[in-house]
Motif scaffolding. Structure first.
Motif, PDB file in Angstrom:
ATOM      1  N   LYS A 171      91.891   6.979  39.832  1.00 65.37           N
ATOM      2  CA  LYS A 171      90.591   7.206  40.456  1.00 65.37           C
ATOM      3  C   LYS A 171      89.554   6.155  40.061  1.00 65.37           C
ATOM      4  CE  LYS A 171      88.982  10.798  41.919  1.00 65.37           C
ATOM      5  NZ  LYS A 171      88.235  12.016  42.080  1.00 65.37           N
ATOM      6  N   GLN A 172      88.456   6.231  40.821  1.00 66.81           N
ATOM      7  CA  GLN A 172      87.332   5.352  40.560  1.00 66.81           C
ATOM      8  C   GLN A 172      86.619   5.834  39.297  1.00 66.81           C
ATOM      9  OE1 GLN A 172      84.140   5.953  43.226  1.00 66.81           O
ATOM     10  NE2 GLN A 172      83.613   3.792  43.325  1.00 66.81           N
ATOM     11  N   VAL A 228      82.813   6.309  37.656  1.00 65.00           N
ATOM     12  CA  VAL A 228      81.366   6.259  37.877  1.00 65.00           C
ATOM     13  C   VAL A 228      80.734   6.149  36.503  1.00 65.00           C
ATOM     14  CG1 VAL A 228      79.380   7.402  38.833  1.00 65.00           C
ATOM     15  CG2 VAL A 228      81.594   7.689  39.891  1.00 65.00           C
ATOM     16  N   SER A 274      84.673   9.419  33.554  1.00 61.97           N
ATOM     17  CA  SER A 274      85.441   9.692  34.756  1.00 61.97           C
ATOM     18  C   SER A 274      86.589   8.709  34.854  1.00 61.97           C
ATOM     19  CB  SER A 274      84.538   9.589  35.987  1.00 61.97           C
ATOM     20  OG  SER A 274      83.886   8.344  35.980  1.00 61.97           O
ATOM     21  N   LEU A 323      88.263   8.948  31.311  1.00 64.44           N
ATOM     22  CA  LEU A 323      88.422  10.374  31.062  1.00 64.44           C
ATOM     23  C   LEU A 323      89.879  10.674  30.727  1.00 64.44           C
ATOM     24  CD1 LEU A 323      87.211  13.201  31.083  1.00 64.44           C
ATOM     25  CD2 LEU A 323      87.804  13.360  33.473  1.00 64.44           C
ATOM     26  N   SER A 340      81.773  19.103  35.540  1.00 62.77           N
ATOM     27  CA  SER A 340      80.968  17.938  35.886  1.00 62.77           C
ATOM     28  C   SER A 340      81.548  17.254  37.116  1.00 62.77           C
ATOM     29  CB  SER A 340      80.966  16.965  34.709  1.00 62.77           C
ATOM     30  OG  SER A 340      80.564  15.704  35.135  1.00 62.77           O
ATOM     31  N   PRO A 341      80.699  16.791  38.024  1.00 67.62           N
ATOM     32  CA  PRO A 341      81.216  16.091  39.208  1.00 67.62           C
ATOM     33  C   PRO A 341      81.972  14.818  38.834  1.00 67.62           C
ATOM     34  CG  PRO A 341      78.850  15.866  39.049  1.00 67.62           C
ATOM     35  CD  PRO A 341      79.245  16.891  38.046  1.00 67.62           C
ATOM     36  N   ARG A 342      81.680  14.275  37.633  1.00 68.49           N
ATOM     37  CA  ARG A 342      82.397  13.069  37.203  1.00 68.49           C
ATOM     38  C   ARG A 342      83.900  13.313  37.091  1.00 68.49           C
ATOM     39  NH1 ARG A 342      78.067  10.322  37.668  1.00 68.49           N
ATOM     40  NH2 ARG A 342      76.954   9.536  35.872  1.00 68.49           N
ATOM     41  N   HIS A 343      84.265  14.579  36.821  1.00 67.07           N
ATOM     42  CA  HIS A 343      85.682  14.883  36.647  1.00 67.07           C
ATOM     43  C   HIS A 343      86.342  15.302  37.951  1.00 67.07           C
ATOM     44  CE1 HIS A 343      84.711  16.160  32.218  1.00 67.07           C
ATOM     45  NE2 HIS A 343      84.246  14.976  32.521  1.00 67.07           N
ATOM     46  N   ALA A 344      85.535  15.460  38.997  1.00 68.56           N
ATOM     47  CA  ALA A 344      86.035  16.181  40.161  1.00 68.56           C
ATOM     48  C   ALA A 344      86.805  15.295  41.128  1.00 68.56           C
ATOM     49  CB  ALA A 344      84.865  16.825  40.891  1.00 68.56           C
ATOM     50  N   ASP A 345      87.842  15.908  41.757  1.00 73.81           N
ATOM     51  CA  ASP A 345      88.529  15.263  42.872  1.00 73.81           C
ATOM     52  C   ASP A 345      88.104  15.907  44.185  1.00 73.81           C
ATOM     53  OD1 ASP A 345      90.233  13.764  41.073  1.00 73.81           O
ATOM     54  OD2 ASP A 345      91.187  15.688  40.677  1.00 73.81           O
ATOM     55  N   THR A 360      73.319  13.997  45.392  1.00 80.07           N
ATOM     56  CA  THR A 360      73.616  13.331  44.117  1.00 80.07           C
ATOM     57  C   THR A 360      74.965  13.766  43.578  1.00 80.07           C
ATOM     58  OG1 THR A 360      72.336  15.015  43.002  1.00 80.07           O
ATOM     59  CG2 THR A 360      71.251  12.915  43.354  1.00 80.07           C
ATOM     60  N   THR A 361      75.343  15.017  43.820  1.00 78.87           N
ATOM     61  CA  THR A 361      76.655  15.434  43.342  1.00 78.87           C
ATOM     62  C   THR A 361      77.744  14.610  44.017  1.00 78.87           C
ATOM     63  OG1 THR A 361      75.769  17.645  43.194  1.00 78.87           O
ATOM     64  CG2 THR A 361      78.118  17.420  42.915  1.00 78.87           C
ATOM     65  N   TYR A 362      77.571  14.412  45.326  1.00 79.79           N
ATOM     66  CA  TYR A 362      78.571  13.609  46.042  1.00 79.79           C
ATOM     67  C   TYR A 362      78.586  12.179  45.500  1.00 79.79           C
ATOM     68  CZ  TYR A 362      81.104  11.338  49.786  1.00 79.79           C
ATOM     69  OH  TYR A 362      82.015  10.613  50.481  1.00 79.79           O
ATOM     70  N   GLU A 363      77.390  11.640  45.243  1.00 83.25           N
ATOM     71  CA  GLU A 363      77.328  10.267  44.740  1.00 83.25           C
ATOM     72  C   GLU A 363      77.889  10.177  43.318  1.00 83.25           C
ATOM     73  OE1 GLU A 363      76.282   7.301  45.967  1.00 83.25           O
ATOM     74  OE2 GLU A 363      76.274   8.297  47.930  1.00 83.25           O
ATOM     75  N   ALA A 364      77.656  11.240  42.531  1.00 83.74           N
ATOM     76  CA  ALA A 364      78.083  11.207  41.140  1.00 83.74           C
ATOM     77  C   ALA A 364      79.586  11.364  40.988  1.00 83.74           C
ATOM     78  CB  ALA A 364      77.374  12.307  40.355  1.00 83.74           C
ATOM     79  N   ALA A 365      80.221  11.937  42.008  1.00 88.28           N
ATOM     80  CA  ALA A 365      81.667  12.143  41.884  1.00 88.28           C
ATOM     81  C   ALA A 365      82.393  10.838  42.172  1.00 88.28           C
ATOM     82  CB  ALA A 365      82.115  13.220  42.855  1.00 88.28           C
ATOM     83  N   PRO A 366      83.412  10.515  41.380  1.00 87.10           N
ATOM     84  CA  PRO A 366      84.158   9.286  41.646  1.00 87.10           C
ATOM     85  C   PRO A 366      84.972   9.427  42.928  1.00 87.10           C
ATOM     86  CG  PRO A 366      85.161  10.512  39.841  1.00 87.10           C
ATOM     87  CD  PRO A 366      83.912  11.242  40.210  1.00 87.10           C
ATOM     88  N   HIS A 367      85.035   8.362  43.672  1.00 88.18           N
ATOM     89  CA  HIS A 367      85.795   8.402  44.922  1.00 88.18           C
ATOM     90  C   HIS A 367      87.211   7.945  44.667  1.00 88.18           C
ATOM     91  CE1 HIS A 367      81.731   7.983  47.195  1.00 88.18           C
ATOM     92  NE2 HIS A 367      81.855   9.092  46.495  1.00 88.18           N
ATOM     93  N   CYS A 393      87.064  11.345  47.010  1.00 85.39           N
ATOM     94  CA  CYS A 393      86.680  12.707  46.696  1.00 85.39           C
ATOM     95  C   CYS A 393      86.729  13.517  47.986  1.00 85.39           C
ATOM     96  CB  CYS A 393      85.273  12.689  46.115  1.00 85.39           C
ATOM     97  SG  CYS A 393      84.596  14.289  45.805  1.00 85.39           S
ATOM     98  N   ARG A 446      81.773   2.158  39.696  1.00 86.54           N
ATOM     99  CA  ARG A 446      80.521   2.220  40.429  1.00 86.54           C
ATOM    100  C   ARG A 446      79.472   2.699  39.442  1.00 86.54           C
ATOM    101  NH1 ARG A 446      78.865   6.511  43.770  1.00 86.54           N
ATOM    102  NH2 ARG A 446      80.812   7.549  43.336  1.00 86.54           N
ATOM    103  N   TYR A 455      76.033   4.662  38.635  1.00 86.37           N
ATOM    104  CA  TYR A 455      75.166   5.695  39.193  1.00 86.37           C
ATOM    105  C   TYR A 455      74.445   6.332  38.035  1.00 86.37           C
ATOM    106  CZ  TYR A 455      73.615   9.150  42.538  1.00 86.37           C
ATOM    107  OH  TYR A 455      72.844   9.930  43.351  1.00 86.37           O
ATOM    108  N   TRP A 476      74.577  12.173  35.247  1.00 82.81           N
ATOM    109  CA  TRP A 476      74.678  13.440  35.963  1.00 82.81           C
ATOM    110  C   TRP A 476      73.549  14.351  35.502  1.00 82.81           C
ATOM    111  CZ3 TRP A 476      75.223  16.203  39.763  1.00 82.81           C
ATOM    112  CH2 TRP A 476      75.453  17.576  39.699  1.00 82.81           C
TER     113      TRP A 476
END
Lengths: 308, 175, 663
Positions: A52-53, A55, A210, A214, B88-93, B111-118, B120, C552, C554, C557
């Motif tokens: 994954k990417q 952030v 992330s 992570l 956390s959105p950082r961990h989310a797929d 912001t949640t969408y932006e904060a999540a790594p793509h 996603c 990226r 950002y 959070w």
């Protein structure tokens, strides 16, 4: 030779670590009446994260990027030197305590560097627990050192002490179990599957990480729990079957034995976690003092029986 | 004796949990996904074997949240499919967005969408999230989730039952 | 030839530092101060080289010369003084280099000419202490050191500094008086005898008198080294001096106090009774615990470092105590190891603490504050410098394979090796030492990590931080030199000990011991390479498994609501758990103050919290003494009634009583 054995141990530990955490989740799910995830799921979680990417917060500094490497690196050193599958490689107790601390310190840096209050909170708690756990680790291992007459953890395991010969060692083992629980941030210190930021310790520090970073931090925590499980089982049940030569049969046996040890210890951990609750942060001192006193009692009784 | 019975019940049987096929072969769900993009994402994520979910409340009535909570219990047991909720959105797929996006929560959803790594996957859960539901065109509402962030899977229903949610997610992941 | 060379180099070093102080007086232009500081740096370097040559020459002692001003006192360098001469000069060399870059930043706050002059004299005094063999020259050097450092504390002329300086003046002179008394009892008034002669003279002292000298020496050297309960001045005075002077005071002057105590303990006193060594050990341990607890909760950057110095000196003194204890119960192995550990840890502490104080100077010049609460995020603006400080922090927290770890490691390891073979009461003592050392170690990690993290990491909490820049070359270089020296000391400790182990330490009763590792298992190089190797392994594995740099940027959070750096965890919050757990030792007072926004509306109030820390020890111990002194002086004042005849009669009375006493 010891170096080759060390590398074999490292490879086996690294490849079993995700399975180990999968086991404890599986057993816990079963004890909750659920079917639970496949024990091998953690391999896919890590692989997914690696793809994954990332952030990265704009508030973070260069230390943030260094943290995963040092944290994982320090656990890799432990997986290399401790007597887990072989008899280990120059694992002095002070060095082991120090290397454990390096991982904790860098994790704390990562937590603070995320610039969120959650990260700072987790970092503060982690640092408190690690700092107050330091004397317990050293006193407890000193208890083992007195009983076995050596300060090298590898030699301690090789000394084949058993509870039957030296029953007082059970105190030190108790303290070691308490250390293992708090070092790995399991119940009753921390709830590893919590989603509530205000109660988190370990999770709060990795909230900002992330992707591959992570994955590395999670992998490090998986390795750590595997290390403690194997170390404890090697000390409680002195293993006559540690790897001493490199041939196919002995390696195959040792892998099967290691998996058996992991299954038993993780089942016990899951059972233990299912019957107790997490303690409040401000009552942590009672737990830590209790662990310290247990370790101290182990050391004192070992000294007294030694002079008798 | 009762202890052994309990252990036998816990480890050998799986009476309580619904069998997997109830979801995977459930025909009465209306699947609405954005085909190709979703497929590439899922392929990247090892066919969605292990996905982490971040639930985002975009202004729902909490009905959907109740259903999401139910997903974790022994009856539905979402974890056996490799899906788990994270903090956390950082961990989310995957992002599971509920409710029509209100003006106050528009920033939160974005912001949640932006904060999540793509990559996603975004799932809109409930009528409110899919179309705006009964709040459609209200002055306090921005619109469906689609109007704020791209959506890959939609699960209609007010609220959709846990079984519906799981069926749609699993079928779209495994297709 | 070699001997003459060493003598010449030491003379060069002494004259160099003395002439540096003279040169500083020549003019107000900064170029002159620069020359003076450069000479100082070179002189110190030469001094360090001369002591290395001394180790290589493997001689017991070399007489450097004698001075007629100090009543024919003989100066000589022997093994113990060479060890400290080396440590002190190495640090001085680096700090003098730092001062060249640092002092111009504060040309408005300080009078540069006087700072340079006093600094050079301060250094000269310390060098004099280390090479003197008679009490008279020892005390002369000691007084030069004390007075110049006192004036250096005053330099910024703030009320706070003057207050701290006066406290320092009282403590340091009570201490110097105690040392003087101790020496005069030991030498039976022969101030011009050398320490070796005093050792013979004092050999027939009764145990009671010896005890008095012991108590006086513990007070005298302990008050200089900041030992509990004589520590009050240290956390006040050290931070008030300019940072380069703080570096010298913490890094070097405290070591000179340690040297003085070691000199008495090793070459003057006979083997001390076991009970007395307990006292040193416990004072050391209490100091360490006290220092580290306050370092954890303190928010002032330089005070944290000062408390941490207290902690390290406490550890060093208890190591010395354990060494003397081992001597008294006849455990030569533990004695040797403890002394070795003392030397290594002294060197390590001198390096990292002076490095950290210099770093603090640089940080303060950028942040314009000493409070941790307004810092944060400096690593964005000075990444290279923050890397240097990170190394120093890792050294300071005693982690493998850095130099702070080695001393404690060999010490604790030897305790575990010895503990089985001694009597049970003594086992209890060693367990206490072991537990306290690791407890202090854990908390010092907390204090140092907190300091680094809140200064350098996350977002910045004040505007000044955002204008921060990397320091100039000289400042970075001198901090980098301490880092390099620390790393070399950490990784190469066994080989360094092989070089300095050539000579041997002569202890009072003619015994000789050489510094050496008694256990062959110490291999910091191996640990270092394992850690570096595994980090490289992890690094390469990560790039094998996910090759693409796919990231990226950002903002952090924020749960959907915008956050700013004011919402970050603060220094006070970070230490909250420790404050809570040990509140019985701190006696923190939390007060919630309500102020009504509208006077007649009791529902709308703004609240703020005040957190006050009482200095319990100051209240319990010093306040009563101060009151007593005040009471006594008001009593004495009654005599002072202004009538001349009365005074004359008092003088006559005094004379008569003296005559009677002398008969």
């Amino acid at each position: 030779m010891t170096i080759i054995l060390g590398f074999i141990q490292l490879v086996i530990i690294l490849s079993l670590a995700p399975f180990c955490i999968g086991l404890v989740r599986f057993f816990k799910a079963r004890l909750q009446g659920r079917r639970g995830a496949n024990p091998f799921l953690s391999y896919f979680s890590l692989a997914t994260l690696m793809r994954k990417q990332m952030v990265i917060s704009t508030n973070t500094t260069w230390v943030f990027r260094l943290v995963p490497y040092v944290v994982l690196g320090s656990t890799v050193v432990l997986a290399f030197i401790l007597p887990l599958i072989t008899f280990g490689y120059s694992s002095n107790l002070f060095v082991v305590a120090g290397i454990l601390m390096i991982g904790a310190i860098f994790l704390v840096f990562g937590g603070i560097d995320s610039a969120s209050a959650f990260g700072g909170m987790g970092a503060s708690r982690e640092m408190t627990i690690s700092a107050l756990l330091e004397p317990t680790i050293i006193i407890t291992l000193a208890g083992f050192a007195v009983v076995t007459g050596t300060s090298d953890i590898g030699d301690m395991v090789a000394a084949q002490i058993t509870i039957i010969q030296t029953p007082h060692i059970i105190l030190s083992i108790g303290a070691l179990i308490m250390i293992a629980l708090s070092e790995n941030k399991r119940y009753p210190i921390d709830n590893p599957s919590t989603h509530l930021e205000l109660t988190m310790i370990h999770e709060a520090m990795v909230l900002e990480y992330s992707g591959p970073y992570l994955a590395m931090l999670e992998f490090a925590s998986y390795i750590k729990i595997t290390i403690f499980a194997l170390l404890l089982s090697n000390i409680i049940w002195p293993s006559l079957f540690l790897l001493e030569s490199v041939d196919f049969i002995s390696i195959a046996t040792i892998i099967i034995l290691t998996i058996a040890k992991l299954i038993i210890s993780m089942a016990l951990l899951a059972f233990f976690e299912s019957i107790i609750t997490k303690i409040r942060l401000y009552r942590m001192q009672e737990y830590l003092t209790g662990a310290f006193l247990l370790g101290l009692a182990g050391l004192v009784i070992a000294l007294i029986t030694n002079t008798l | 004796m009762s202890k052994i019975k309990l252990l036998k019940y816990l480890f050998l049987n799986s009476n309580l949990t619904e069998p997997e096929n109830n979801y995977k072969k459930n025909k009465d769900v209306d699947l609405e996904t954005i085909g190709t993009e979703l497929k590439t994402i899922i392929k990247k994520l090892y066919n969605g074997r292990s996905l982490r979910i971040r639930a985002v409340d975009g202004g729902s009535t909490n009905a959907e949240e109740m259903e999401l909570i139910a997903l974790g219990n022994a009856y539905y047991d979402i974890e056996r499919f490799g899906l788990s909720f994270v903090a956390s959105p950082r961990h989310a797929d995957m992002l599971w967005v509920t409710g029509p996006v209100t003006r106050n929560l528009e920033r939160a959803v974005k912001t949640t969408y932006e904060a999540a790594p793509h990559p996603c996957i975004v799932v809109a859960i409930g009528d409110g999230a899919c179309t705006g539901g009964i709040w459609k065109d209200s002055y306090a509402v921005v619109g469906p989730v689609e109007s704020v962030i791209p959506v890959h899977i939609k699960i209609p229903g007010d609220p959709p039952s846990p079984k519906q949610i799981l069926s749609v997610i699993l079928q779209s992941l495994r297709n | 030839m070699n001997t003459q060379m060493i003598v010449f180099l030491i003379w060069f070093s002494l004259i160099g530092s003395f002439s540096a102080s003279i040169i500083a007086l020549l003019g107000r232009r900064f170029i002159i101060q620069k020359i003076s500081l450069a000479i100082l740096s070179i002189a110190a370097l030469v001094g360090a080289i001369s002591s290395i040559l001394f180790f290589l020459s493997a001689q017991a002692n070399i007489i450097i010369g004698s001075s007629s001003i100090l009543f024919g006192s003989v100066f000589e360098i022997d093994y113990l003084s060479a060890l400290f001469f080396f440590i002190v000069n190495t640090v001085i060399c680096i700090v003098a280099l730092f001062s060249i870059g640092y002092l111009p930043l504060y040309s408005k706050t300080y009078n540069l000419q006087s700072v340079t002059f006093l600094m050079a004299l301060f250094i000269f005094g310390m060098q004099l202490v280390l090479i003197s063999t008679t009490p008279i020259s020892f005390l002369a050097g000691w007084e030069i050191m004390s007075f110049t450092s006192l004036f250096l504390v005053f330099t910024d002329k703030q009320t706070e500094s003057i207050k701290a300086g006066l406290l320092y003046l009282i403590m340091t002179h009570l201490g110097a008086g105690a040392i003087l008394a101790s020496f005069s009892i030991l030498s039976k008034g022969l101030f011009f005898a050398s320490f070796d002669e005093i050792s013979i003279i004092s050999s027939d002292l009764s145990i009671g008198l010896l005890g008095v000298t012991f108590a006086l020496a513990v007070f005298g050297f302990g008050s200089k080294a900041g030992l509990w309960p004589f520590h009050v001045w240290l956390p006040e005075a050290h931070p008030q001096a300019p940072s380069n002077i703080s570096a010298l005071m913490s890094g070097v002057m405290l070591k000179v106090a340690l040297y003085g105590f070691l000199r008495l303990a090793l070459s003057v006193w006979p083997t001390l009774p076991t009970g007395w060594t307990y006292i040193i050990i416990f004072i050391g341990l209490i100091t360490a615990v006290y220092g580290v607890l306050y370092a954890v909760v303190e928010n002032d950057l330089k005070k944290i470092l000062a408390y941490s110095s207290m902690e390290n000196l406490g550890l060093l003194f208890s190591m010395v105590g354990v060494a003397l204890f081992a001597q008294s119960i006849n455990q030569p192995l533990l004695f040797t190891t403890a002394i070795t550990a003392v030397i290594i840890h002294t060197f390590a502490h001198a390096l990292f603490k002076s490095g950290l104080f210099m770093g603090a100077g640089v940080i303060m010049s950028q942040a314009h504050s000493r409070s941790l609460e307004v810092m944060g995020g400096l690593a964005h603006y000075m990444p290279k410098f923050s890397g240097l400080i990170l190394f120093l922090i890792l050294t300071a927290v005693a982690l493998p394979p850095f130099s702070g770890f080695i001393g404690e490691w060999i010490f604790l390891q030897e305790i575990i090796n010895t503990i089985i073979s001694i009597s049970q009461l003594n086992q209890g003592l060693l367990i206490t030492v072991l537990a306290t050392f690791s407890f202090v170690g854990g908390l010092s990690i907390f204090a140092m990590v907190r300091m680094f993290a809140l200064i350098f990491l996350a977002g910045s909490r004040s505007k000044e931080i955002t204008h921060a820049k990397e320091p100039n070359f000289l400042l970075s270089l001198s901090v980098a030199l301490t880092v390099i020296a620390s790393v070399i000391l950490g990784l190469g400790a066994p080989s360094i000990l092989k070089i300095i182990g050539l000579g041997s330490l002569t202890i009072n009763n003619g015994l000789k011991t050489s510094l050496a590792l008694t256990d062959g298992n110490y291999n910091p190089l191996l640990i270092g390479s394992l850690i570096i190797g595994s980090i490289i392994l992890v690094f390469s594995l990560r790039y094998i498994f996910s090759k693409r740099k796919f990231e990226r940027a950002y903002h952090t959070w924020d749960c959907g609501q915008p956050i700013n750096s004011q919402m970050e965890y603060t220094a006070t919050a970070f230490s909250a758990p420790i404050r809570f757990f040990f509140n019985i030792l701190f006696s923190f007072n939390k007060k919630i103050i309500d102020t009504r926004i509208i006077p007649n509306n009791k529902w709308m109030i703004s609240r703020h919290i005040e957190l006050n820390r009482k200095h319990i020890w100051f209240e319990l111990f010093y306040r009563p003494i101060a009151r007593l002194t005040l009471l006594l002086s008001t009593l004495v004042r009654r005599i002072q009634n202004g009538i001349i005849q009365f005074y004359i009669s008092l003088i006559v009375l005094a004379l008569i009583s003296t005559v009677f006493l002398s008969i």
